[in-house]
Design a protein around this motif. Structure first.
Motif, PDB file in Angstrom:
ATOM      1  N   MET A  60       0.838  -1.211   0.000  1.00  0.00           N
ATOM      2  CA  MET A  60       0.000   0.000   0.000  1.00  0.00           C
ATOM      3  C   MET A  60       0.868   1.255   0.000  1.00  0.00           C
ATOM      4  O   MET A  60       0.681   2.157  -0.817  1.00  0.00           O
ATOM      5  CB  MET A  60      -0.908   0.038   1.234  1.00  0.00           C
ATOM      6  CG  MET A  60      -2.081  -0.885   1.204  1.00  0.00           C
ATOM      7  SD  MET A  60      -3.016  -0.816   2.771  1.00  0.00           S
ATOM      8  CE  MET A  60      -3.711   0.831   2.694  1.00  0.00           C
ATOM      9  N   GLU A 108      -4.810  -5.561  -5.246  1.00  0.00           N
ATOM     10  CA  GLU A 108      -5.669  -5.734  -4.080  1.00  0.00           C
ATOM     11  C   GLU A 108      -5.181  -6.948  -3.295  1.00  0.00           C
ATOM     12  O   GLU A 108      -5.284  -8.081  -3.759  1.00  0.00           O
ATOM     13  CB  GLU A 108      -7.126  -5.917  -4.502  1.00  0.00           C
ATOM     14  CG  GLU A 108      -7.714  -4.654  -5.104  1.00  0.00           C
ATOM     15  CD  GLU A 108      -9.180  -4.807  -5.466  1.00  0.00           C
ATOM     16  OE1 GLU A 108      -9.927  -5.463  -4.701  1.00  0.00           O
ATOM     17  OE2 GLU A 108      -9.571  -4.278  -6.513  1.00  0.00           O
ATOM     18  N   GLY A 152      -7.338   1.892   3.394  1.00  0.00           N
ATOM     19  CA  GLY A 152      -7.832   0.800   2.572  1.00  0.00           C
ATOM     20  C   GLY A 152      -9.332   0.887   2.408  1.00  0.00           C
ATOM     21  O   GLY A 152     -10.013   1.695   3.062  1.00  0.00           O
ATOM     22  N   ARG A 208      -9.832  -2.743  -1.448  1.00  0.00           N
ATOM     23  CA  ARG A 208      -9.495  -3.949  -0.701  1.00  0.00           C
ATOM     24  C   ARG A 208     -10.585  -4.974  -0.967  1.00  0.00           C
ATOM     25  O   ARG A 208     -11.768  -4.625  -0.945  1.00  0.00           O
ATOM     26  CB  ARG A 208      -9.399  -3.626   0.796  1.00  0.00           C
ATOM     27  CG  ARG A 208      -8.896  -4.769   1.624  1.00  0.00           C
ATOM     28  CD  ARG A 208      -8.585  -4.326   3.033  1.00  0.00           C
ATOM     29  NE  ARG A 208      -8.118  -5.469   3.799  1.00  0.00           N
ATOM     30  CZ  ARG A 208      -7.729  -5.392   5.045  1.00  0.00           C
ATOM     31  NH1 ARG A 208      -7.746  -4.232   5.680  1.00  0.00           N
ATOM     32  NH2 ARG A 208      -7.324  -6.461   5.681  1.00  0.00           N
ATOM     33  N   LEU A 221      -7.096   2.878  -1.376  1.00  0.00           N
ATOM     34  CA  LEU A 221      -6.778   1.715  -2.204  1.00  0.00           C
ATOM     35  C   LEU A 221      -7.873   0.691  -1.969  1.00  0.00           C
ATOM     36  O   LEU A 221      -8.262   0.449  -0.822  1.00  0.00           O
ATOM     37  CB  LEU A 221      -5.426   1.118  -1.814  1.00  0.00           C
ATOM     38  CG  LEU A 221      -4.227   2.019  -2.036  1.00  0.00           C
ATOM     39  CD1 LEU A 221      -3.837   2.710  -0.749  1.00  0.00           C
ATOM     40  CD2 LEU A 221      -3.068   1.226  -2.565  1.00  0.00           C
TER      41      LEU A 221
END
Length: 190
Positions: free
Chosen positions: A21, A151, A106, A133, A131
């Motif tokens: 990440m 992911e 996330g 997930r 990001l």
């Protein structure tokens, strides 16, 4: 203006998902650095098998040590108590007024942003970076800059369970973290 990513968490323990990440956001946004920020007490997580604050900080130091772009931000540990991102970011902005902060989260955290303490004020202090997930919607009405990244469906809970069951941890933890955990007897490895 310096551009700094902040990746907060319990890091109980830190795993390769955290490094991925941080690295993806570092490169996607051309940041100057990403700081890993262990919290003192998370407002949303309380675990019986928590590693000590010192253990968590040491594991983050080990995990990030080989990478020049990663630093440690220990402000929440110094402040102590329950760690609310709003208070932390107020302090960081006061300490470093010429820094643009990017708070990395996330998909699961994106989904729950509406529940964050003083979120309306917090979004004025930082740019959230999200990001996706697996298993999360990764959706919110708040301004979150999304970064495309692999992911990774990995959590510290999963890692702790692996330690308890004796299953393989190969490729799941940063170099040196597993040996530190075993040396310290964490997560049932005594």
């Amino acid at each position: 203006m310096k551009r700094v990513g902040i990746l907060g968490g319990t890091f109980n323990p830190p795993h390769i998902g955290h490094l991925i990440m941080a690295n993806e956001v570092f490169h996607a946004l051309s940041l100057d650095e990403v700081r890993f920020m262990p919290n003192a007490i998370a407002p949303h997580k309380r675990l019986v098998d928590d590693a000590s604050t010192e253990n968590r900080l040491r594991m983050v130091e080990i995990a990030t040590g080989p990478y020049d772009q990663f630093k440690i931000e220990s402000i929440e540990l110094a402040l102590g108590g329950v760690s609310y991102t709003y208070h932390t970011m107020l302090e960081l902005k006061k300490r470093e007024p010429d820094v643009q902060f990017y708070f990395i989260i996330g998909g699961d955290m994106i989904d729950s942003l509406h529940n964050w303490y003083k979120i309306e004020e917090l979004i004025k202090l930082v740019q959230f970076v999200g990001l996706k997930r697996p298993g999360s919607q990764s959706s919110t009405t708040y301004d979150v800059k999304m970064v495309e990244a692999p992911e990774v469906d990995l959590s510290s809970t999963f890692i702790r369970e692996r330690f308890k069951t004796g299953k393989t941890l190969e490729f799941l933890l940063p170099t040196g973290v597993e040996s530190y955990i075993r040396k310290e007897g964490l997560y049932g490895t005594r």
